[in-house]
Design an enzyme around this catalytic site. Structure first.
Site, PDB file in Angstrom:
ATOM      1  N   ASP A  44       0.843  -1.199   0.000  1.00 23.83           N
ATOM      2  CA  ASP A  44       0.000   0.000   0.000  1.00 23.83           C
ATOM      3  C   ASP A  44       0.878   1.249   0.000  1.00 23.83           C
ATOM      4  O   ASP A  44       0.555   2.253  -0.622  1.00 23.83           O
ATOM      5  CB  ASP A  44      -0.887   0.039   1.252  1.00 23.83           C
ATOM      6  CG  ASP A  44      -1.960  -1.019   1.187  1.00 23.83           C
ATOM      7  OD1 ASP A  44      -2.038  -1.706   0.154  1.00 23.83           O
ATOM      8  OD2 ASP A  44      -2.705  -1.164   2.177  1.00 23.83           O
ATOM      9  N   GLU A  76       3.905   1.645  -1.278  1.00 24.37           N
ATOM     10  CA  GLU A  76       4.449   1.924  -2.616  1.00 24.37           C
ATOM     11  C   GLU A  76       3.361   2.502  -3.525  1.00 24.37           C
ATOM     12  O   GLU A  76       3.595   3.417  -4.303  1.00 24.37           O
ATOM     13  CB  GLU A  76       4.987   0.636  -3.255  1.00 24.37           C
ATOM     14  CG  GLU A  76       6.339   0.222  -2.711  1.00 24.37           C
ATOM     15  CD  GLU A  76       6.702  -1.158  -3.216  1.00 24.37           C
ATOM     16  OE1 GLU A  76       7.628  -1.248  -4.019  1.00 24.37           O
ATOM     17  OE2 GLU A  76       6.048  -2.135  -2.820  1.00 24.37           O
ATOM     18  N   GLU A 117     -25.789 -18.609 -13.142  1.00 26.02           N
ATOM     19  CA  GLU A 117     -25.065 -17.572 -12.390  1.00 26.02           C
ATOM     20  C   GLU A 117     -25.763 -17.340 -11.056  1.00 26.02           C
ATOM     21  O   GLU A 117     -26.911 -17.757 -10.879  1.00 26.02           O
ATOM     22  CB  GLU A 117     -25.109 -16.237 -13.169  1.00 26.02           C
ATOM     23  CG  GLU A 117     -24.454 -16.281 -14.509  1.00 26.02           C
ATOM     24  CD  GLU A 117     -24.800 -15.044 -15.352  1.00 26.02           C
ATOM     25  OE1 GLU A 117     -25.313 -14.053 -14.808  1.00 26.02           O
ATOM     26  OE2 GLU A 117     -24.560 -15.097 -16.567  1.00 26.02           O
ATOM     27  N   LYS A 126     -27.806 -15.041  -8.482  1.00 24.25           N
ATOM     28  CA  LYS A 126     -28.683 -13.875  -8.624  1.00 24.25           C
ATOM     29  C   LYS A 126     -28.361 -12.925  -7.476  1.00 24.25           C
ATOM     30  O   LYS A 126     -28.714 -13.176  -6.322  1.00 24.25           O
ATOM     31  CB  LYS A 126     -30.158 -14.264  -8.625  1.00 24.25           C
ATOM     32  CG  LYS A 126     -31.025 -13.034  -8.841  1.00 24.25           C
ATOM     33  CD  LYS A 126     -32.433 -13.361  -9.217  1.00 24.25           C
ATOM     34  CE  LYS A 126     -33.208 -12.114  -9.624  1.00 24.25           C
ATOM     35  NZ  LYS A 126     -33.056 -10.965  -8.754  1.00 24.25           N
ATOM     36  N   ARG A 145     -30.864   1.225 -13.383  1.00 22.61           N
ATOM     37  CA  ARG A 145     -31.816   0.601 -14.303  1.00 22.61           C
ATOM     38  C   ARG A 145     -33.064   1.471 -14.460  1.00 22.61           C
ATOM     39  O   ARG A 145     -33.631   1.566 -15.542  1.00 22.61           O
ATOM     40  CB  ARG A 145     -32.199  -0.780 -13.750  1.00 22.61           C
ATOM     41  CG  ARG A 145     -33.265  -1.470 -14.551  1.00 22.61           C
ATOM     42  CD  ARG A 145     -33.542  -2.858 -13.981  1.00 22.61           C
ATOM     43  NE  ARG A 145     -34.551  -3.543 -14.752  1.00 22.61           N
ATOM     44  CZ  ARG A 145     -35.856  -3.416 -14.570  1.00 22.61           C
ATOM     45  NH1 ARG A 145     -36.293  -2.622 -13.611  1.00 22.61           N
ATOM     46  NH2 ARG A 145     -36.712  -4.063 -15.321  1.00 22.61           N
ATOM     47  N   LYS A 204     -29.629 -19.227 -17.659  1.00 27.07           N
ATOM     48  CA  LYS A 204     -29.711 -18.549 -18.959  1.00 27.07           C
ATOM     49  C   LYS A 204     -29.400 -19.539 -20.080  1.00 27.07           C
ATOM     50  O   LYS A 204     -28.430 -20.320 -19.960  1.00 27.07           O
ATOM     51  CB  LYS A 204     -28.695 -17.402 -19.024  1.00 27.07           C
ATOM     52  CG  LYS A 204     -28.909 -16.349 -17.935  1.00 27.07           C
ATOM     53  CD  LYS A 204     -27.865 -15.245 -17.977  1.00 27.07           C
ATOM     54  CE  LYS A 204     -28.181 -14.201 -16.913  1.00 27.07           C
ATOM     55  NZ  LYS A 204     -27.199 -13.141 -16.821  1.00 27.07           N
ATOM     56  N   LYS A 263     -35.466 -18.664  -7.539  1.00 30.47           N
ATOM     57  CA  LYS A 263     -35.241 -17.949  -6.280  1.00 30.47           C
ATOM     58  C   LYS A 263     -35.396 -18.846  -5.061  1.00 30.47           C
ATOM     59  O   LYS A 263     -36.221 -19.762  -5.069  1.00 30.47           O
ATOM     60  CB  LYS A 263     -36.241 -16.796  -6.180  1.00 30.47           C
ATOM     61  CG  LYS A 263     -35.915 -15.642  -7.087  1.00 30.47           C
ATOM     62  CD  LYS A 263     -36.519 -14.444  -6.470  1.00 30.47           C
ATOM     63  CE  LYS A 263     -36.269 -13.171  -7.137  1.00 30.47           C
ATOM     64  NZ  LYS A 263     -37.048 -12.103  -6.572  1.00 30.47           N
ATOM     65  N   CYS A 312     -43.260   8.920  24.283  1.00 35.14           N
ATOM     66  CA  CYS A 312     -42.235   7.872  24.351  1.00 35.14           C
ATOM     67  C   CYS A 312     -42.681   6.751  25.295  1.00 35.14           C
ATOM     68  O   CYS A 312     -43.000   7.018  26.456  1.00 35.14           O
ATOM     69  CB  CYS A 312     -40.927   8.495  24.836  1.00 35.14           C
ATOM     70  SG  CYS A 312     -39.662   7.286  25.191  1.00 35.14           S
TER      71      CYS A 312
END
Ligand code: IVH
Length: 686
Positions: A47, A49, A130, A132, A153, A307, A331, A423
Site C-alpha cells: 500500500d 508503494e 449464475e 442472482k 436501471r 440462462k 429464487k 415515548c
C-alpha cells in the site's frame, strides 16, 4: 512496471513531454495495481508503494492538468455534489427476469424453451447458471475503452446518471484492458454483509435511521448526491451481461459463457461462481449447491439465474412483456412464510428512535423460529398498511433482522398502526424527524440514558476516565445515576458494592469526575449529545452564540442561518433546548460545579480578515504545523472545515496536497498558497 525514482518530487523541473509520458506511465501502472488488488485480489506492491506512486501522479497532474487521462485513478475521488441526477435513456431496455420458486416451475421454464425452439422434450439445452445478486442493477458505458457513463436501471427504459458515484467503486474499471470501441456492460452493485453491518452500527451511533438490508444500503449509496459518501460505502459490482456493443476486431462471443469470459478478459469484474450445464436437471443441482453455501457468501443473493447459453438461441427466443424467454431467476423461497401479528411493540433505541416490532405467532422460516419482525418505521407501516391482527408475509434473509414484507389479509383492527405520540420509555413527547419518530428526552429517557452517559464521559467529551460502558451499565441498573448530572452527585461509598470496583478505582473515578468540571465550552456542548452536534458543530455553536444561554435563546432560523449549521441541525438544537428535562439536567450540572471555560479568542474583530471566514487546509505548510495554522484561524474567529463544501472561503494548499485540492478546483473555490495565507493572517486585527 516502471517505478523510476528520478521523477519523485521533481514535478516542477521536468519538461512537458516527459511529464506527459510519466503521467501516462503512472496511470497505467496504478490502474494495473488497482486491478490486481481489487479484481484478482493478488496485489504485487505494498500500500505504501502504491500511495507513493499515487502522490507522484497527483503532483504531476496538478502541474500539468492538460495531460490528465480520462482513466486516471485520481478520478475515483468523489467530486462535486450535484443537485439531482439527470436522466439516461438506455439504448437497449434493461429487462427484468421471470421468477421460479420451485423445481416444477423451473422444469416448466425448460419445457417452454424447448417448445418455442422446436426441440424434443428429451433433448438437453445448454444453460449457463449464475448467482442472482441482490443489489441494484446498473449499466456502464465504455467508449474507446474508457468508462464514460454509468446509470441505474430505473424503469428499464430510463435510469439516472450516477457516473460520479459509480466511478468511486474499485471493482468498476475506468479503462478496459481490451480494445473495445463501444460497450454497455450490465451488472449489479452490492454492499457486502460485513460493510452493511458496520455501516448500520455507525448509523446507530450517529442517531441515523438504519438500512433495512444490504440491497437498500447499496441503492441508497448509489442514489445519493455526494460521491464521497459512495466512496466510503465499500460497494462492489458484478457484471452479468451486455446491452449494445461494437467491437471492431474478431474478439467477439457466441455464448453467454463466452460473453462472461470476454468481460473478464476486458478487466470487468464477474463472479467466479458460474456454471455451464447440460440440461435443466444439472441447473437444479447447481441451485441446490448454491443454497448450501448461500450463508457463507460475503454478499446477499436471492437465488440463481439460469440462462440459455447460445446467444443465437437467446435471440430466437426473444422476450415477452419485459422479461426474456431465455432466462429465469430460480429464487430461494423458504425464507418467506406467513404468520399473524399478535401485537406491535415499540422499542426506543439508544439514540431515541422509536422502532415498531411485530410480535408474531412463532413461525419456522428456513430452519429458524421467528417470533419478532421489524416494521422499520411509520412510513413503512403506512406504505404496507400493517396493523395488529393482520396475516402477513415475513421474510428472513441472512443476518438481517426478519421483516414483514406485506399484508396477506387484514385483521379486525383494519387500517395502519400508529406509533405513539409519547415515548413508551419515559412518556415525553415524540418528535417526527425525517422518517424517524424520536424521543427528544436525550438526557433523561431511561432507554437512552446509558448511551448518553457513555458519550458524556468519553475521552473527547468530558473525559471522565473510568466511566466506560460496563460501569455505566451497572450504575444505571442500580439506580445510582438516572441522567448525566447524577455523575456529579455520586457519594463516596456509593460504588463500593459494585462488582470489580475497589477503593482505588473509586478514588480514581472521583478524581476524574472532579477534573472534568473544568472543561472547554465546546467540549461541554459536544458532551451533551445533542442530535447532529458533533465536535465541529459544538465548536461553531460556542463561537456563534458564546454559551448555553446564547444557544438556548436562538430560534431555528438564527441557528440554521449560520455557516456550517443548516436547517436539520438547527432544528435539532432548538428542540433540545425546548425540553424542560434537558434544561433541568444542565442546571444541575452547573449547580454541581461544572463550569466550562471559553477558549481565549485573540481577536473578535468582526471586520477582521478572518472572522467568520471558513478555511480548509490540505498538504504540508513550511512554517506552521497544521495545528498551529488552524489555531491562528480559530483564535481570530475563523472556522476550520474538514471536508470540501461549496461555500468555503479559502482552501489553503501546502506541498503534497490530497484529494481536497482536486475537489476545490472542480468547485472553483478560492485556492491560496502559504504566502497568501501569511498575508491574510497579517491582516488579523487590522
Ligand atoms: S440478467 C435480461 N443476471 O435481477 C436479463 N440479472 O429481475 C436481465 N440480477 O434487474 C438480467 N443477478 O438487477 C441477470 N446474474 C444475473 C443477475 C441479475 C441479479 C438482477 C438484475 C435484474 C433483476 C431481474
Amino acid at each position: 512496471m516502471n517505478k523510476s525514482a528520478d521523477f519523485d518530487d521533481t514535478a516542477s523541473k521536468i519538461t512537458e513531454e516527459k511529464a506527459k509520458q510519466r503521467i501516462a506511465e503512472l496511470t497505467d501502472t496504478l490502474n494495473y495495481h488497482n486491478y490486481r488488488y481489487y479484481m484478482l485480489e493478488d496485489p504485487v506492491i505494498s500500500d505504501f508503494e502504491f500511495d507513493k506512486l499515487m502522490r507522484e501522479l497527483s503532483d504531476l497532474e496538478r502541474k500539468y492538468p492538460q495531460f490528465v487521462r480520462q482513466d486516471s485513478p485520481s478520478k475515483r475521488v468523489g467530486g462535486a455534489v450535484s443537485e439531482k441526477f439527470s436522466q439516461v435513456k438506455h439504448n437497449v431496455p434493461m429487462l427484468s427476469l421471470d421468477n421460479a420458486y420451485s423445481r416444477e416451475e423451473v422444469l416448466e421454464f425448460d419445457a417452454k424453451v424447448k417448445r418455442f425452439l422446436g426441440y424434443a422434450a428429451e433433448e438437453n439445452i445448454d444453460y449457463e447458471c449464475e448467482l442472482k445478486f441482490d443489489g441494484l442493477a446498473v449499466e456502464l458505458v465504455y467508449k474507446n475503452r474508457v468508462f464514460v457513463q454509468g446509470s441505474t436501471r430505473g424503469d428499464g427504459i430510463t435510469g439516472e446518471d450516477v457516473t460520479a458515484n459509480l466511478r468511486t467503486i474499485n471493482t468498476i474499471p475506468l479503462m478496459l484492458l481490451k480494445d473495445i470501441n463501444y460497450i454497455e456492460v450490465r451488472g449489479e452493485v452490492l454492499m457486502d454483509k460485513k460493510s452493511f453491518k458496520s455501516l448500520n452500527e455507525e448509523r446507530l451511533k450517529e442517531g441515523l435511521s438504519l438500512f433495512a438490508n444490504p440491497r437498500n444500503a447499496a441503492s441508497g449509496s448509489i442514489r445519493q448526491l455526494d460521491p464521497d459518501i459512495t466512496k466510503r460505502r465499500n460497494l462492489i459490482m458484478f457484471a452479468y451481461g451486455v446491452g449494445d456493443y461494437f467491437i471492431k476486431d474478431e474478439s467477439d462471443f457466441n455464448t453467454q459463457f463466452e460473453m462472461m469470459n470476454f468481460l473478464k478478459n476486458a478487466g470487468i469484474n464477474i463472479n467466479k461462481k458460474i456454471k455451464l450445464v447440460k440440461g435443466i436437471s444439472e441447473a437444479v443441482n447447481f441451485f441446490d449447491d448454491i443454497a448450501e453455501i448461500r450463508e457463507s457468501l460475503p454478499f446477499e443473493i436471492d437465488g440463481i439465474v439460469i440462462k440459455v447459453n447460445d446467444i443465437k438461441l437467446q435471440k430466437k427466443l426473444g422476450e415477452i412483456s419485459k422479461s426474456p424467454r431465455w432466462a429465469v431467476a430460480y429464487k430461494f423461497s423458504a425464507k418467506q412464510e406467513s404468520s399473524d401479528i399478535i401485537d406491535i411493540e415499540v422499542s426506543v433505541g439508544r439514540t431515541g428512535i422509536l422502532t415498531p416490532v411485530a410480535i408474531l405467532k412463532p413461525v419456522n422460516i428456513g430452519g429458524v423460529v421467528v417470533k419478532r419482525a421489524t416494521l422499520h418505521n411509520q412510513d413503512e407501516i403506512d406504505k404496507k398498511n400493517i396493523n395488529i391482527g393482520d396475516k402477513v408475509l415475513v421474510e428472513r434473509s441472512g443476518d438481517v433482522i426478519p421483516e414483514v414484507v406485506k399484508v396477506i389479509s387484514k385483521g379486525r383492527h383494519g387500517g395502519a398502526f400508529k406509533l405513539p405520540a409519547f415515548c413508551p420509555c419515559c412518556g415525553s413527547s415524540v418528535v417526527i424527524d425525517g422518517a424517524a419518530h424520536r424521543c427528544m428526552n436525550e438526557l433523561a429517557c431511561p432507554c437512552q440514558i446509558k448511551g448518553a452517559i457513555v458519550h458524556f464521559a468519553s475521552k473527547r467529551a468530558m473525559d471522565i476516565e473510568g466511566l466506560g460502558e460496563k460501569i455505566v451499565d451497572k450504575l444505571v441498573e442500580k439506580g445510582l445515576i438516572k441522567n448525566v448530572a447524577d455523575i456529579y452527585y455520586l457519594k463516596r461509598g456509593d460504588l463500593s458494592g459494585l462488582e470489580g470496583f475497589g477503593e482505588k478505582s473509586e478514588e480514581n473515578l472521583f478524581n476524574s469526575v472532579e477534573k472534568s468540571k473544568n472543561i472547554s465550552y465546546d467540549r461541554f456542548v459536544y458532551a451533551l449529545g445533542i442530535r447532529h452536534v458533533g465536535e465541529h458543530i459544538a465548536d461553531l455553536l460556542v463561537r456563534y452564540f458564546g454559551d448555553i444561554e446564547g444557544i438556548k435563546k436562538a430560534d431555528i432560523e438564527e441557528l440554521s442561518s449560520k455557516y456550517g449549521i443548516g436547517e436539520e441541525i438547527g432544528r435539532s438544537i432548538y428542540n433540545f433546548f425546548r425540553l424542560d428535562s434537558n434544561i433541568k439536567v444542565i442546571k444541575r450540572l452547573f449547580d454541581a460545579g461544572v463550569s466550562p471555560y471559553k477558549a481565549e479568542v485573540q481577536s473578535r474583530n468582526e471586520n477582521g480578515a478572518v472572522y467568520g471566514k471558513s478555511f480548509i487546509f490540505t498538504g504540508t505548510l513550511k512554517d506552521f504545523t497544521r495545528g498551529e495554522a488552524e489555531n491562528i484561524i480559530k483564535a481570530a474567529g475563523g472556522i476550520i472545515e474538514k471536508t470540501i463544501k461549496k461555500k468555503l472561503d479559502y482552501v489553503v494548499v501546502g506541498s503534497d496536497p490530497g484529494s481536497k485540492y482536486d475537489k476545490a478546483v472542480k468547485l472553483n473555490l478560492k485556492i491560496i498558497n502559504e504566502d497568501d495565507f501569511k498575508k491574510i493572517i497579517d491582516k488579523i486585527d487590522k
